[in-house]
Design a protein around this motif. Structure first.
Motif, PDB file in Angstrom:
ATOM      1  N   ALA A  98       0.876  -1.116   0.088  1.00  0.00           N
ATOM      2  CA  ALA A  98      -0.174   0.059   0.076  1.00  0.00           C
ATOM      3  C   ALA A  98       0.918   1.186  -0.073  1.00  0.00           C
ATOM      4  N   SER A  99       1.865   1.241   0.853  1.00  0.00           N
ATOM      5  CA  SER A  99       2.923   2.155   0.779  1.00  0.00           C
ATOM      6  C   SER A  99       3.542   2.597  -0.519  1.00  0.00           C
ATOM      7  N   GLY A 100       4.064   1.485  -1.148  1.00  0.00           N
ATOM      8  CA  GLY A 100       4.539   1.419  -2.551  1.00  0.00           C
ATOM      9  C   GLY A 100       3.573   1.936  -3.448  1.00  0.00           C
ATOM     10  N   LYS A 101       2.333   1.358  -3.306  1.00  0.00           N
ATOM     11  CA  LYS A 101       1.311   2.135  -4.423  1.00  0.00           C
ATOM     12  C   LYS A 101       1.138   3.577  -4.425  1.00  0.00           C
ATOM     13  N   SER A 102       0.980   3.945  -3.073  1.00  0.00           N
ATOM     14  CA  SER A 102       0.996   5.483  -2.910  1.00  0.00           C
ATOM     15  C   SER A 102       2.146   6.243  -3.376  1.00  0.00           C
ATOM     16  N   LYS A 103       3.311   5.655  -3.424  1.00  0.00           N
ATOM     17  CA  LYS A 103       4.685   6.405  -4.000  1.00  0.00           C
ATOM     18  C   LYS A 103       4.760   6.078  -5.346  1.00  0.00           C
ATOM     19  N   GLY A 104       3.964   5.507  -6.206  1.00  0.00           N
ATOM     20  CA  GLY A 104       4.159   5.477  -7.516  1.00  0.00           C
ATOM     21  C   GLY A 104       4.567   4.139  -8.145  1.00  0.00           C
ATOM     22  N   VAL A 105       4.626   2.853  -7.222  1.00  0.00           N
ATOM     23  CA  VAL A 105       5.150   1.582  -7.784  1.00  0.00           C
ATOM     24  C   VAL A 105       3.855   1.022  -8.399  1.00  0.00           C
ATOM     25  N   THR A 106       4.175   0.517  -9.542  1.00  0.00           N
ATOM     26  CA  THR A 106       2.931   0.027 -10.296  1.00  0.00           C
ATOM     27  C   THR A 106       2.892  -1.587  -9.963  1.00  0.00           C
ATOM     28  N   GLU A 107       1.528  -2.104 -10.148  1.00  0.00           N
ATOM     29  CA  GLU A 107       1.395  -3.331  -9.954  1.00  0.00           C
ATOM     30  C   GLU A 107       2.318  -4.446 -10.600  1.00  0.00           C
TER      31      GLU A 107
END
Length: 125
Positions: A98-107
């Motif tokens: 969730a943290s990575g997603k909010s920082k722009g890490v794609t699926e």
């Protein structure tokens, strides 16, 4: 067998816990195997006895190890694939994703990383 990274942000007791769990999951320690004593772990790792006790107390609370009074510390029958440890790990992964997603890490990046990590541990390739 247990290596401590003094430069890691992960507390030493957590490093000890994670490595003992890893040693169980990789078959180095099997159910009912006796672990080194608190004092010998403290001496081997050059770590305060209380830090070792903290790690082992949490492992016992999680059902990974058990203490036999006067005999020592042993790996539990339920240590391998322990449901609480797996559930806690999945929650940690969820928070990190969730943290990575909010920082722009794609699926795709996350999935590629998961594949890389699991492939690194696969000796059948």
């Amino acid at each position: 067998m247990i290596l401590i990274d003094n430069h890691s942000r992960v507390p030493i007791y957590e490093q000890i816990k994670e490595q003992i769990i890893m040693l169980v999951n990789t078959g180095v320690y099997k159910p009912n195997d006796k672990l080194p004593s608190i004092r010998s772990l403290s001496n081997m790792l050059n770590i305060n006895v209380n830090t070792i006790k903290h790690a082992l107390a949490e492992l016992e609370a999680d059902g990974i190890i058990f203490t036999a009074q006067g005999k020592g510390i042993f790996v539990s029958e339920t240590a391998l694939g322990n449901k609480k440890v797996v559930a806690d790990s999945l929650e940690d992964i969820r928070i990190t994703l969730a943290s990575g997603k909010s920082k722009g890490v794609t699926e795709k990046q996350a999935i590629d990383l998961v594949k890389e990590i699991y492939k690194a541990g696969d000796t059948n390739d």
